[in-house]
Scaffold this motif. Structure first.
Motif, PDB file in Angstrom:
ATOM      1  N   THR A   1      -5.474   1.460  11.269  1.00  0.00           N
ATOM      2  CA  THR A   1      -6.038   1.651   9.933  1.00  0.00           C
ATOM      3  C   THR A   1      -5.103   1.082   8.872  1.00  0.00           C
ATOM      4  O   THR A   1      -5.537   0.384   7.944  1.00  0.00           O
ATOM      5  N   THR A   2      -3.811   1.361   9.014  1.00  0.00           N
ATOM      6  CA  THR A   2      -2.825   0.846   8.067  1.00  0.00           C
ATOM      7  C   THR A   2      -2.793  -0.681   8.093  1.00  0.00           C
ATOM      8  O   THR A   2      -2.715  -1.337   7.052  1.00  0.00           O
ATOM      9  N   MET A   3      -2.873  -1.264   9.278  1.00  0.00           N
ATOM     10  CA  MET A   3      -2.919  -2.724   9.396  1.00  0.00           C
ATOM     11  C   MET A   3      -4.124  -3.291   8.653  1.00  0.00           C
ATOM     12  O   MET A   3      -4.011  -4.271   7.904  1.00  0.00           O
ATOM     13  N   ALA A   4      -5.293  -2.687   8.888  1.00  0.00           N
ATOM     14  CA  ALA A   4      -6.526  -3.187   8.269  1.00  0.00           C
ATOM     15  C   ALA A   4      -6.465  -3.071   6.752  1.00  0.00           C
ATOM     16  O   ALA A   4      -6.873  -3.992   6.027  1.00  0.00           O
ATOM     17  N   LEU A   5      -5.977  -1.953   6.248  1.00  0.00           N
ATOM     18  CA  LEU A   5      -5.882  -1.762   4.801  1.00  0.00           C
ATOM     19  C   LEU A   5      -4.899  -2.750   4.182  1.00  0.00           C
ATOM     20  O   LEU A   5      -5.161  -3.323   3.115  1.00  0.00           O
ATOM     21  N   ALA A   6      -3.763  -2.963   4.857  1.00  0.00           N
ATOM     22  CA  ALA A   6      -2.742  -3.869   4.332  1.00  0.00           C
ATOM     23  C   ALA A   6      -3.202  -5.320   4.376  1.00  0.00           C
ATOM     24  O   ALA A   6      -2.794  -6.129   3.540  1.00  0.00           O
TER      25      ALA A   6
ATOM     26  N   ASP B   1      -1.793  -1.715 -11.684  1.00  0.00           N
ATOM     27  CA  ASP B   1      -2.545  -2.779 -11.032  1.00  0.00           C
ATOM     28  C   ASP B   1      -3.671  -2.159 -10.203  1.00  0.00           C
ATOM     29  O   ASP B   1      -3.416  -1.343  -9.316  1.00  0.00           O
ATOM     30  N   PRO B   2      -4.935  -2.520 -10.462  1.00  0.00           N
ATOM     31  CA  PRO B   2      -6.050  -1.911  -9.724  1.00  0.00           C
ATOM     32  C   PRO B   2      -5.988  -2.172  -8.219  1.00  0.00           C
ATOM     33  O   PRO B   2      -6.436  -1.339  -7.422  1.00  0.00           O
ATOM     34  N   VAL B   3      -5.459  -3.337  -7.827  1.00  0.00           N
ATOM     35  CA  VAL B   3      -5.330  -3.642  -6.393  1.00  0.00           C
ATOM     36  C   VAL B   3      -4.310  -2.701  -5.751  1.00  0.00           C
ATOM     37  O   VAL B   3      -4.524  -2.176  -4.654  1.00  0.00           O
ATOM     38  N   PHE B   4      -3.188  -2.490  -6.461  1.00  0.00           N
ATOM     39  CA  PHE B   4      -2.168  -1.555  -5.980  1.00  0.00           C
ATOM     40  C   PHE B   4      -2.753  -0.145  -5.884  1.00  0.00           C
ATOM     41  O   PHE B   4      -2.551   0.556  -4.888  1.00  0.00           O
ATOM     42  N   LEU B   5      -3.489   0.270  -6.927  1.00  0.00           N
ATOM     43  CA  LEU B   5      -4.054   1.616  -6.960  1.00  0.00           C
ATOM     44  C   LEU B   5      -5.064   1.819  -5.834  1.00  0.00           C
ATOM     45  O   LEU B   5      -5.086   2.874  -5.185  1.00  0.00           O
ATOM     46  N   LYS B   6      -5.887   0.800  -5.588  1.00  0.00           N
ATOM     47  CA  LYS B   6      -6.864   0.891  -4.496  1.00  0.00           C
ATOM     48  C   LYS B   6      -6.155   1.026  -3.152  1.00  0.00           C
ATOM     49  O   LYS B   6      -6.533   1.848  -2.315  1.00  0.00           O
ATOM     50  N   GLY B   7      -5.109   0.215  -2.934  1.00  0.00           N
ATOM     51  CA  GLY B   7      -4.369   0.295  -1.690  1.00  0.00           C
ATOM     52  C   GLY B   7      -3.679   1.636  -1.517  1.00  0.00           C
ATOM     53  O   GLY B   7      -3.684   2.217  -0.427  1.00  0.00           O
ATOM     54  N   PHE B   8      -3.104   2.135  -2.614  1.00  0.00           N
ATOM     55  CA  PHE B   8      -2.402   3.423  -2.569  1.00  0.00           C
ATOM     56  C   PHE B   8      -3.366   4.568  -2.243  1.00  0.00           C
ATOM     57  O   PHE B   8      -3.095   5.378  -1.348  1.00  0.00           O
ATOM     58  N   THR B   9      -4.483   4.637  -2.958  1.00  0.00           N
ATOM     59  CA  THR B   9      -5.437   5.735  -2.733  1.00  0.00           C
ATOM     60  C   THR B   9      -6.087   5.641  -1.356  1.00  0.00           C
ATOM     61  O   THR B   9      -6.290   6.654  -0.689  1.00  0.00           O
ATOM     62  N   SER B  10      -6.394   4.408  -0.927  1.00  0.00           N
ATOM     63  CA  SER B  10      -7.000   4.232   0.399  1.00  0.00           C
ATOM     64  C   SER B  10      -6.035   4.686   1.487  1.00  0.00           C
ATOM     65  O   SER B  10      -6.410   5.415   2.414  1.00  0.00           O
TER      66      SER B  10
ATOM     67  N   SER C   1      -3.133  -4.367  -1.310  1.00  0.00           N
ATOM     68  CA  SER C   1      -1.746  -4.407  -1.753  1.00  0.00           C
ATOM     69  C   SER C   1      -0.831  -3.823  -0.680  1.00  0.00           C
ATOM     70  O   SER C   1      -1.009  -2.673  -0.262  1.00  0.00           O
ATOM     71  N   ALA C   2       0.130  -4.613  -0.250  1.00  0.00           N
ATOM     72  CA  ALA C   2       1.049  -4.145   0.796  1.00  0.00           C
ATOM     73  C   ALA C   2       1.815  -2.917   0.331  1.00  0.00           C
ATOM     74  O   ALA C   2       1.906  -1.913   1.045  1.00  0.00           O
ATOM     75  N   TRP C   3       2.395  -2.987  -0.886  1.00  0.00           N
ATOM     76  CA  TRP C   3       3.176  -1.861  -1.401  1.00  0.00           C
ATOM     77  C   TRP C   3       2.290  -0.654  -1.665  1.00  0.00           C
ATOM     78  O   TRP C   3       2.685   0.487  -1.420  1.00  0.00           O
TER      79      TRP C   3
END
Length: 218
Positions: free
Chosen positions: A152-157, A8-17, A161-163
């Motif tokens: 930062t974690t709050m803003a990204l989440a 999932d691109p949203v998951f991947l973006k959240g993970f890499t960020s 993607s939360a996970w």
């Protein structure tokens, strides 16, 4: 088969960020220094365990707060708040870096040493595995509360993607914790905190620009 392997691109973006931001922002931070100082006094593996547990718990709390904000606020508000947060933090970090000494002990390092000294005095001779893990956990958890990596974690989440953010951030914290308990003191002595802060500032500003660009191109 290809659909099963697709990410999932949203998951991947959240993970890499989460991974990139936390790995850079946490390096040389107060929690990094606390873990490094504790590892010089106790077995690094137990300091690492307590440190990672504290940071993982803080990450999950931060992600939960970010997701609550995402559900309660309109998406456009969340996006503009994210831009304002990253731009504001980027400018603040750059100004902080400009006031830091080029070399020598930083104020944050002196504060970390005072925190560890106080905790060690209370620990006394009750040095067990559980005591060391709890000491690392409590010191790191308290130091991380209200830290820039928490926000930062709050803003990204809130905007992703939360996970993905949770797993990326926890992995980033674990990587930095390994560095802290193994060669943390060397890193703090040979890599300028000013340089690390400047790198973090640039990263925050770049991400603010990326989010702004994506918002304007919609």
């Amino acid at each position: 088969m290809s659909s099963l392997l697709a990410i999932d691109p949203v998951f991947l973006k959240g993970f890499t960020s989460g991974l990139i931001f936390i790995s850079i922002a946490e390096l040389g931070d107060k929690t990094f220094l606390i873990a490094a100082l504790l590892a010089m006094r106790h077995r690094p593996r137990w300091v690492f365990l307590g440190t990672v547990l504290a940071l993982a718990l803080m990450t999950l709390i931060s992600v939960a707060i970010g997701q609550v904000a995402n559900r309660l606020l309109p998406e456009i508000w969340v996006r503009w708040a994210e831009i304002a947060f990253f731009a504001g933090f980027g400018i603040k970090l750059w100004l902080d870096a400009s006031r830091m000494p080029v070399a020598g002990d930083s104020e944050e390092e002196a504060e970390a040493e005072a925190i560890v000294e106080g905790a060690e005095a209370k620990l006394g001779k009750r040095i067990t595995i559980l005591a060391v893990v709890l000491e690392a956990f409590s010191l790191v958890f308290v130091a991380e509360w209200g830290d820039r990596t928490q926000f930062t974690t709050m803003a990204l989440a809130a905007a992703g993607s939360a996970w993905g953010v949770a797993l990326g951030a926890i992995l980033g914290h674990a990587i930095v914790a390994v560095i802290a308990v193994s060669v943390g003191r060397w890193v703090s002595r040979h890599i300028s905190e000013r340089l690390l802060t400047q790198i973090s500032a640039v990263l925050f500003l770049i991400f603010a620009g990326v989010v702004l660009g994506g918002l304007l191109l919609r």
